[in-house]
Design an enzyme around this catalytic site. Structure first.
Site, PDB file in Angstrom:
ATOM      1  N   ASP A  84       3.817 -10.142  19.023  1.00  0.00           N
ATOM      2  CA  ASP A  84       4.190 -11.368  18.328  1.00  0.00           C
ATOM      3  C   ASP A  84       3.219 -12.500  18.678  1.00  0.00           C
ATOM      4  OD1 ASP A  84       6.608 -13.007  16.951  1.00  0.00           O
ATOM      5  OD2 ASP A  84       5.834 -14.121  18.673  1.00  0.00           O
TER       6      ASP A  84
ATOM      7  N   SER B 299       6.711 -14.097  14.341  1.00  0.00           N
ATOM      8  CA  SER B 299       5.884 -13.081  13.680  1.00  0.00           C
ATOM      9  C   SER B 299       6.645 -11.770  13.544  1.00  0.00           C
ATOM     10  CB  SER B 299       4.586 -12.856  14.463  1.00  0.00           C
ATOM     11  OG  SER B 299       3.752 -13.989  14.390  1.00  0.00           O
ATOM     12  N   ASP B 300       7.357 -11.383  14.583  1.00  0.00           N
ATOM     13  CA  ASP B 300       8.168 -10.169  14.520  1.00  0.00           C
ATOM     14  C   ASP B 300       9.258 -10.292  13.459  1.00  0.00           C
ATOM     15  OD1 ASP B 300       7.115  -8.327  16.396  1.00  0.00           O
ATOM     16  OD2 ASP B 300       7.952  -9.466  18.048  1.00  0.00           O
ATOM     17  N   VAL B 301       9.941 -11.423  13.470  1.00  0.00           N
ATOM     18  CA  VAL B 301      11.075 -11.603  12.562  1.00  0.00           C
ATOM     19  C   VAL B 301      10.623 -11.626  11.107  1.00  0.00           C
ATOM     20  CG1 VAL B 301      12.855 -13.229  11.821  1.00  0.00           C
ATOM     21  CG2 VAL B 301      12.570 -12.710  14.254  1.00  0.00           C
TER      22      VAL B 301
END
Length: 300
Positions: free
Chosen positions: A148, A176-178
């Site tokens: 992330d 970024s992950d989400v």
């Protein structure tokens, strides 16, 4: 075949009857699988013997951290040792009877294990196969690992999140992950819609850097059209400390600036020619900010 299975959607559970095999770890791919489960899909989370690494990132509560508990809720759980031939055989058998497979292995690992798209889709042509990675399945950076924080930096997100110290900062959550999980969920949704007519699935390539960059489309356009770093928008939008706490200010038109001045008891600022419009306020505030940073650097 998965294309022959009849789903039983309702408004509350539009993916009822959908079978999902989730090999992802961390946040991005598990979040995508979790969203499918929220809407009715039957999701099997496959973990290695040591467990998904998100189980150990942060304070543990039983066998979970907040990360693993939030992004894996609603799933069935299965432990498979993919270093053992029997574990691989079980994975292949499950993949042969699922609608969606989600994986976050390094590029080439899934194929080497015998659970890559090309091999699985021969027996399961309706399979929707999602690969989640840092930089994608092709290109010069495809073999690089990432996270992330790496995606936030590489995409340019941190460059527009500059603090009062003049330093770019990582956003304080795994954005970024989400966002990658959300884009992945969207990609699966559109592919499921197409599969109902086309009859076949496909391989979907989603990655952290591309997904984060997609959030910055207008900032990239600003940078190109203005020939460099764009001026600040909607000045004096931002966070300000007051006598009894913090205040967040945002403006979208000029009349709101005058109303703001009245609300804080500074009507004089509304008539000050230096602050007549967004563009002039941006110049003044930007110059003051630069001077503050220079003073801070001199003190250190």
């Amino acid at each position: 075949m998965t294309t022959e299975r009849k789903l039983s959607p309702t408004h509350e559970a539009p993916y009822a009857g959908l079978r999902v095999l989730d090999f992802g770890q961390g946040i991005a791919s598990p979040y995508c699988a979790m969203l499918l489960g929220v809407y009715g899909a039957d999701v099997i989370k496959v973990e290695p013997p040591e467990g998904d690494w998100s189980r150990f990132l942060g304070t543990t509560y039983g066998s979970h951290t907040t990360l693993s508990a939030v992004y894996d809720r609603g799933k069935r759980s299965l432990c498979l040792d993919m270093k053992h031939k029997d574990g691989i055989a079980i994975a292949r058998r499950l993949a042969g009877d699922c609608d969606v497979l989600i994986e976050g292995f390094r590029r080439g690992v899934a194929a080497r294990l015998g659970i890559g798209y090309e091999e699985l889709s021969r027996d399961n042509p309706g399979l929707i196969y999602l690969s989640v990675s840092a930089f994608g399945q092709s290109g010069p950076y495809s073999k690089r690992p990432g996270s992330d924080s790496v995606a936030q930096a590489f995409s340019g997100l941190v460059s527009i999140n500059v603090g009062n110290d003049g330093t770019p900062h990582r956003v304080g959550t795994t954005i970024s992950d989400v966002v990658t999980g959300i884009y992945a969920f969207q990609a699966i949704a559109t592919t499921l819609f197409a599969r109902a007519t086309v009859g076949a699935g496909r391989w979907i390539d989603v990655n952290l850097c591309q997904s984060t960059s997609a959030l910055l489309g207008h900032k990239v356009a600003e940078h190109i059209l203005e020939g460099g770093g764009p001026r600040a928008l909607n000045v004096p939008a931002g966070l300000y400390q007051t006598a009894d706490g913090w205040m967040m200010v945002t403006l979208v038109n000029e009349p709101q600036y005058k109303r703001l001045c009245a609300a804080i008891g500074r009507d004089d600022l509304a008539s000050d020619p230096r602050f007549a419009d967004f563009a002039r306020r941006a110049v003044v505030i930007g110059s003051a900010h630069d001077a503050e940073i220079d003073r801070a650097k001199a003190e250190h």
